[in-house]
Design a protein around this motif. Structure first.
Motif, PDB file in Angstrom:
ATOM      1  N   PRO A  26       0.756  -0.970   0.030  1.00 10.06           N
ATOM      2  CA  PRO A  26       0.049   0.120  -0.115  1.00 10.06           C
ATOM      3  C   PRO A  26       0.732   1.374   0.074  1.00 10.06           C
ATOM      4  CG  PRO A  26      -0.171  -1.208   2.207  1.00 10.06           C
ATOM      5  CD  PRO A  26       0.641  -1.932   1.342  1.00 10.06           C
ATOM      6  N   GLU A  27       1.952   1.175   0.809  1.00  9.14           N
ATOM      7  CA  GLU A  27       2.852   2.527   0.853  1.00  9.14           C
ATOM      8  C   GLU A  27       3.364   2.814  -0.716  1.00  9.14           C
ATOM      9  OE1 GLU A  27       5.398   2.471   3.837  1.00  9.14           O
ATOM     10  OE2 GLU A  27       4.037   2.061   5.398  1.00  9.14           O
ATOM     11  N   GLU A  28       3.925   1.645  -1.155  1.00 11.27           N
ATOM     12  CA  GLU A  28       4.538   2.108  -2.700  1.00 11.27           C
ATOM     13  C   GLU A  28       3.247   2.432  -3.667  1.00 11.27           C
ATOM     14  OE1 GLU A  28       4.975  -0.459  -0.611  1.00 11.27           O
ATOM     15  OE2 GLU A  28       7.159  -1.405  -0.636  1.00 11.27           O
ATOM     16  N   TYR A  29       2.350   1.661  -3.563  1.00 10.27           N
ATOM     17  CA  TYR A  29       1.005   2.014  -4.532  1.00 10.27           C
ATOM     18  C   TYR A  29       0.724   3.524  -4.100  1.00 10.27           C
ATOM     19  CZ  TYR A  29      -3.657   2.397  -6.158  1.00 10.27           C
ATOM     20  OH  TYR A  29      -4.668   2.521  -7.045  1.00 10.27           O
ATOM     21  N   SER A  30       0.562   3.808  -3.037  1.00 12.58           N
ATOM     22  CA  SER A  30       0.184   5.270  -2.569  1.00 12.58           C
ATOM     23  C   SER A  30       1.175   6.122  -3.223  1.00 12.58           C
ATOM     24  CB  SER A  30       0.395   5.273  -1.015  1.00 12.58           C
ATOM     25  OG  SER A  30      -0.086   6.857  -0.491  1.00 12.58           O
ATOM     26  N   LYS A  31       2.670   6.034  -3.181  1.00  9.46           N
ATOM     27  CA  LYS A  31       3.576   7.168  -3.572  1.00  9.46           C
ATOM     28  C   LYS A  31       3.525   7.188  -5.259  1.00  9.46           C
ATOM     29  CE  LYS A  31       6.697   6.582   0.459  1.00  9.46           C
ATOM     30  NZ  LYS A  31       8.035   6.166   0.886  1.00  9.46           N
ATOM     31  N   ALA A  32       3.242   5.756  -5.746  1.00 12.75           N
ATOM     32  CA  ALA A  32       3.236   5.743  -7.186  1.00 12.75           C
ATOM     33  C   ALA A  32       2.277   6.318  -7.879  1.00 12.75           C
ATOM     34  CB  ALA A  32       3.537   4.396  -7.585  1.00 12.75           C
ATOM     35  N   TYR A  33       1.034   6.183  -7.340  1.00 14.37           N
ATOM     36  CA  TYR A  33      -0.120   6.683  -8.095  1.00 14.37           C
ATOM     37  C   TYR A  33      -1.138   7.674  -7.169  1.00 14.37           C
ATOM     38  CZ  TYR A  33      -4.801   6.441 -10.170  1.00 14.37           C
ATOM     39  OH  TYR A  33      -5.827   6.850 -10.919  1.00 14.37           O
ATOM     40  N   LEU A  34      -1.215   7.322  -6.149  1.00 16.62           N
ATOM     41  CA  LEU A  34      -2.278   8.151  -5.408  1.00 16.62           C
ATOM     42  C   LEU A  34      -1.542   9.494  -5.166  1.00 16.62           C
ATOM     43  CD1 LEU A  34      -3.914   5.711  -2.633  1.00 16.62           C
ATOM     44  CD2 LEU A  34      -4.576   6.591  -4.861  1.00 16.62           C
ATOM     45  N   GLN A  35      -0.374   9.470  -4.634  1.00 16.75           N
ATOM     46  CA  GLN A  35       0.447  10.989  -4.572  1.00 16.75           C
ATOM     47  C   GLN A  35       1.076  11.397  -5.795  1.00 16.75           C
ATOM     48  OE1 GLN A  35       2.922  10.786  -0.828  1.00 16.75           O
ATOM     49  NE2 GLN A  35       2.004   8.881  -0.606  1.00 16.75           N
ATOM     50  N   ALA A  36       1.536  10.589  -6.613  1.00 15.96           N
ATOM     51  CA  ALA A  36       2.469  11.240  -7.758  1.00 15.96           C
ATOM     52  C   ALA A  36       1.430  11.406  -8.879  1.00 15.96           C
ATOM     53  CB  ALA A  36       3.342  10.288  -8.249  1.00 15.96           C
ATOM     54  N   VAL A  37       0.330  10.472  -8.959  1.00 17.52           N
ATOM     55  CA  VAL A  37      -0.657  10.939 -10.353  1.00 17.52           C
ATOM     56  C   VAL A  37      -1.842  11.517  -9.769  1.00 17.52           C
ATOM     57  CG1 VAL A  37      -1.713   9.678 -12.046  1.00 17.52           C
ATOM     58  CG2 VAL A  37       0.221   8.857 -11.431  1.00 17.52           C
ATOM     59  N   GLN A  38      -2.467  11.178  -8.753  1.00 20.93           N
ATOM     60  CA  GLN A  38      -3.525  11.749  -8.368  1.00 20.93           C
ATOM     61  C   GLN A  38      -3.532  13.037  -7.530  1.00 20.93           C
ATOM     62  OE1 GLN A  38      -6.028  10.376 -10.115  1.00 20.93           O
ATOM     63  NE2 GLN A  38      -7.395   9.774  -8.518  1.00 20.93           N
ATOM     64  N   GLY A  39      -2.311  13.301  -7.098  1.00 19.69           N
ATOM     65  CA  GLY A  39      -1.924  14.428  -6.167  1.00 19.69           C
ATOM     66  C   GLY A  39      -2.439  14.570  -5.071  1.00 19.69           C
ATOM     67  N   SER A  83      -2.419  14.154  -0.897  1.00 11.66           N
ATOM     68  CA  SER A  83      -1.359  14.338   0.103  1.00 11.66           C
ATOM     69  C   SER A  83      -0.973  12.968   0.615  1.00 11.66           C
ATOM     70  CB  SER A  83      -1.792  15.365   1.291  1.00 11.66           C
ATOM     71  OG  SER A  83      -3.008  14.882   1.909  1.00 11.66           O
ATOM     72  N   ALA A  84      -0.062  12.794   1.397  1.00  8.18           N
ATOM     73  CA  ALA A  84       0.350  11.453   1.952  1.00  8.18           C
ATOM     74  C   ALA A  84      -0.757  11.088   3.117  1.00  8.18           C
ATOM     75  CB  ALA A  84       1.764  11.642   2.596  1.00  8.18           C
ATOM     76  N   ALA A  85      -1.187  12.069   3.735  1.00  5.71           N
ATOM     77  CA  ALA A  85      -2.498  11.766   4.744  1.00  5.71           C
ATOM     78  C   ALA A  85      -3.597  11.436   3.959  1.00  5.71           C
ATOM     79  CB  ALA A  85      -2.620  12.945   5.333  1.00  5.71           C
ATOM     80  N   ASP A  86      -3.999  12.214   2.918  1.00  6.92           N
ATOM     81  CA  ASP A  86      -5.229  11.819   2.150  1.00  6.92           C
ATOM     82  C   ASP A  86      -5.282  10.322   1.472  1.00  6.92           C
ATOM     83  OD1 ASP A  86      -6.617  13.926   2.946  1.00  6.92           O
ATOM     84  OD2 ASP A  86      -6.039  15.184   0.938  1.00  6.92           O
TER      85      ASP A  86
END
Length: 350
Positions: free
Chosen positions: A264-277, A279-282
């Motif tokens: 989940p952390e790697e997915y969060s950084k690769a897509y949710l944060q880097a692509v979807q924009g 924040s780490a908290a969201d």
């Protein structure tokens, strides 16, 4: 002269025969087995942003390249964008919920669903909640009576609204449906400005909405809303080379979804944060409510749910009746299940 003419005639006949043979070899019947080998130079054009990011982050993209699959990625997902791209022959496949395949059929674009995934615990981890505008009191589905509700007929959110009304025992005439396509922040903005009272919001934007508009609330629908598919132009699936590439892609895509669950952390950084924009908290909040994705052992229940949705929309939106079995290419069912191995979901509730 006669010999020359005869030789020319034979040459033309052989050329025609070769061309016909080449065309027939490149065309795959929808009942034929999926080819194993991807022809050199085959390219598939796919709009699948979350999987694109996951393949790169996980290293699974190497499996595609080793299989000879070349993907031309498109920054496209969702029904309206994908159907428009299909019509312009700019796209082969796109990740969507279940509604776009229905609307493609109703508007004359032939497509096939080649991938189905499910949420392991869908009612505990819904895709959408009903966002409520600040100052508006809605604490149950019954409170929707008389409210202005954001509604997009050709998107999953629109079908969800109709299903919510059905569950609440309400008719369309009991509420005001406000035509509004869900793009970007259109629904949160409409809620915040009081243009609508209620709108279905994806869990990825719900936290941001509540943070931006003090006094805003949300309620759960209690309805299964986890439909997630990859659908493709029928003519792309009938192309033997692209069908072979899609077979490989579907298998690797199943692995990528399971990788998201495990990392989940790697997915969060690769897509949710880097692509979807986000924040780490969201992103963390989204993953907490989103639930793990699963690969179903069979598509029976997903197809039954799709048929029920098609029947509801045909009635409520005055469309022709559809036999959804014609929209689903179940040759890919075993491909994704085999890729998931013993991690398939066998108890996919109807």
């Amino acid at each position: 002269m006669k010999k020359a003419a005869a030789a020319l005639s034979v040459l033309v006949a052989l050329s025609t025969l070769y061309a016909c043979g080449k065309d027939s070899a490149a065309t795959l019947e929808l009942t034929a087995a999926l080819p194993e080998k991807v022809p050199s130079g085959t390219e598939i054009r796919i709009g699948d942003p979350a999987i694109q990011a996951s393949l790169t982050a996980s290293g699974l993209d190497k499996e595609l390249s080793d299989a000879g699959v070349k993907v031309a990625w498109a920054n496209i997902s969702g029904g309206p964008q994908s159907i428009q791209a299909f019509r312009g022959d700019k796209l082969d496949c796109s990740s969507v919920a279940d509604i776009p395949s229905l609307f493609a059929a109703w508007t004359g674009t032939s497509t096939k669903i080649v991938f189905q995934s499910v949420t392991v615990d869908p009612l505990q981890h819904p895709t959408y909640e009903l966002g409520i505008a600040p100052g508006v009191s809605v604490t149950s589905l019954a409170d929707l009576r008389g409210k202005k509700i954001a509604y997009s007929a050709g998107q999953a959110q629109g079908a969800l609204v109709l299903r919510v009304l059905q569950k609440a025992g309400l008719k369309q005439s009991d509420v005001t449906l406000v035509d509004l396509t869900s793009n970007g922040d259109s629904y949160p903005t409409a809620l915040g400005s009081k243009a609508v009272d209620v709108a279905p919001l994806g869990t990825s934007v719900l936290a941001r909405y509540k943070g931006k508009y003090p006094g805003s609330t949300s309620i759960k629908t209690g309805i299964r809303d986890d439909a997630s598919t990859l659908y493709c132009l029928t003519k792309s699936v009938q192309d033997a080379g692209k069908a072979a590439a899609l077979k490989a892609y579907v298998g690797v895509r199943a692995k990528a979804l399971l990788w998201q669950n495990d990392h989940p952390e790697e997915y969060s950084k690769a897509y949710l944060q880097a692509v979807q924009g986000l924040s780490a908290a969201d992103a963390k909040a989204y993953l907490a409510v989103g639930g793990d994705k699963g690969i179903p052992a069979t598509w029976d229940n997903a197809q039954a749910r799709l048929q029920a949705t098609a029947d509801l929309l045909a009635t409520e939106q005055k469309h022709d009746k559809l036999d959804v079995s014609k929209l689903v290419d179940r040759r890919f069912e075993k491909v994704e299940a085999a890729a998931a191995g013993d991690r398939v979901v066998t108890g996919d509730a109807a």
